[in-house]
Design an enzyme around this catalytic site. Structure first.
Site, PDB file in Angstrom:
ATOM      1  N   CYS A 110       0.937  -1.044  -0.092  1.00  0.00           N
ATOM      2  CA  CYS A 110       0.086  -0.059  -0.233  1.00  0.00           C
ATOM      3  C   CYS A 110       0.725   1.140  -0.150  1.00  0.00           C
ATOM      4  O   CYS A 110       1.963   1.457   0.712  1.00  0.00           O
ATOM      5  CB  CYS A 110      -0.963   0.048   1.249  1.00  0.00           C
ATOM      6  SG  CYS A 110      -2.040   1.235   1.580  1.00  0.00           S
ATOM      7  N   HIS A 153      -8.937  -3.916  -2.132  1.00  0.00           N
ATOM      8  CA  HIS A 153      -8.042  -3.159  -1.253  1.00  0.00           C
ATOM      9  C   HIS A 153      -8.349  -1.594  -1.255  1.00  0.00           C
ATOM     10  O   HIS A 153      -8.660  -0.920  -0.081  1.00  0.00           O
ATOM     11  CB  HIS A 153      -6.634  -3.306  -2.027  1.00  0.00           C
ATOM     12  CG  HIS A 153      -5.446  -2.556  -1.324  1.00  0.00           C
ATOM     13  ND1 HIS A 153      -4.583  -3.060  -0.502  1.00  0.00           N
ATOM     14  CD2 HIS A 153      -5.515  -1.383  -1.130  1.00  0.00           C
ATOM     15  CE1 HIS A 153      -3.738  -2.210  -0.294  1.00  0.00           C
ATOM     16  NE2 HIS A 153      -4.255  -1.075  -0.287  1.00  0.00           N
ATOM     17  N   GLU A 154      -8.780  -0.906  -2.468  1.00  0.00           N
ATOM     18  CA  GLU A 154      -9.019   0.396  -2.495  1.00  0.00           C
ATOM     19  C   GLU A 154     -10.207   0.885  -1.967  1.00  0.00           C
ATOM     20  O   GLU A 154     -10.376   1.793  -1.233  1.00  0.00           O
ATOM     21  CB  GLU A 154      -9.177   1.043  -3.792  1.00  0.00           C
ATOM     22  CG  GLU A 154      -7.672   0.866  -4.465  1.00  0.00           C
ATOM     23  CD  GLU A 154      -6.312   1.371  -3.884  1.00  0.00           C
ATOM     24  OE1 GLU A 154      -6.750   2.366  -2.910  1.00  0.00           O
ATOM     25  OE2 GLU A 154      -5.492   0.765  -3.947  1.00  0.00           O
ATOM     26  N   HIS A 157     -10.201   1.037   1.780  1.00  0.00           N
ATOM     27  CA  HIS A 157      -9.693   2.466   2.209  1.00  0.00           C
ATOM     28  C   HIS A 157     -10.916   3.544   2.231  1.00  0.00           C
ATOM     29  O   HIS A 157     -10.797   4.294   3.257  1.00  0.00           O
ATOM     30  CB  HIS A 157      -8.899   2.987   1.214  1.00  0.00           C
ATOM     31  CG  HIS A 157      -7.214   2.401   1.476  1.00  0.00           C
ATOM     32  ND1 HIS A 157      -6.520   2.771   2.458  1.00  0.00           N
ATOM     33  CD2 HIS A 157      -6.435   2.074   0.275  1.00  0.00           C
ATOM     34  CE1 HIS A 157      -5.340   2.182   2.166  1.00  0.00           C
ATOM     35  NE2 HIS A 157      -5.326   1.871   0.977  1.00  0.00           N
TER      36      HIS A 157
HETATM   37 NI    NI Z   1      -3.605   0.980  -0.032  1.00  0.00          NI
END
Ligand code: NI
Length: 182
Positions: A110, A153-154, A157
């Protein structure tokens, strides 16, 4: 001219906030930031530029990593050498997913995490994501494998979730019989 992005470090508590839905239209600053992010991610994956500008390679970013708690993600996927496909999703939602689970064999990274974190992050092998483009048009994508991992993953966030939150502390590694490693 190329301007490197200021990316928040994992210690910054703003990364733990739940981001808000974007209300259209996006501001000029937000649209410019998206363009800048695409360029940053693209350059970071081309050795010549990543060296020249000292960029850590990464294929995705979410607005909260730039200190803006709004639901926007940007992914630049290298489909073959130096050929990239860009995805900008505003207010993305995973509307369906496979039952099959995969993980990146070497773990995830990341741009907000400046250290190696070991462990497999279980992710859906395939997902369908719906959302809007930067002009408010409805869009969707079916993502698989590496791209599916990047979207998950995004999108995490946007909910204040870091990839290592999903590593099982008692069993950080899986074998091929448990989940498919890619
Ligand atoms: Ni990330």
């Amino acid at each position: 001219m190329f301007k490197k992005l200021d990316i928040l470090d994992e210690k910054d508590k703003r990364l733990r906030l739940i981001s808000k839905d974007v209300v259209f239209p996006l501001s000029k600053e937000e649209k410019d930031l998206i363009k800048q992010a695409i360029k940053h991610l693209t350059y970071s994956q081309i050795e010549e530029y990543s060296k020249k500008y000292d960029l850590r390679p990464g294929m995705g970013l979410a607005f909260p990593q730039l200190g803006i708690n709004k639901r926007v993600i940007i992914i630049v996927h290298e489909v073959k050498e130096n050929t990239f496909e860009n995805y900008v999703f505003v207010n993305p939602v995973i509307i369906s997913h496979s039952t099959e689970i995969i993980a990146a064999e070497t773990g995830e990274g990341c741009l907000s995490v400046n250290r190696e974190v070991e462990g497999h992050v279980p992710r859906y092998a395939r997902i369908t994501v719906e959302g809007f483009d930067e002009n408010g048009n409805k869009i969707s994508v079916r993502a698989r494998e590496e791209l599916s991992i990047a979207f998950q993953h995004e999108i995490d966030h946007l909910d204040g979730i870091m990839f290592y939150d999903r590593i099982n502390k008692n069993k950080p590694f899986f074998n091929e019989n448990e989940i498919r490693l890619i």
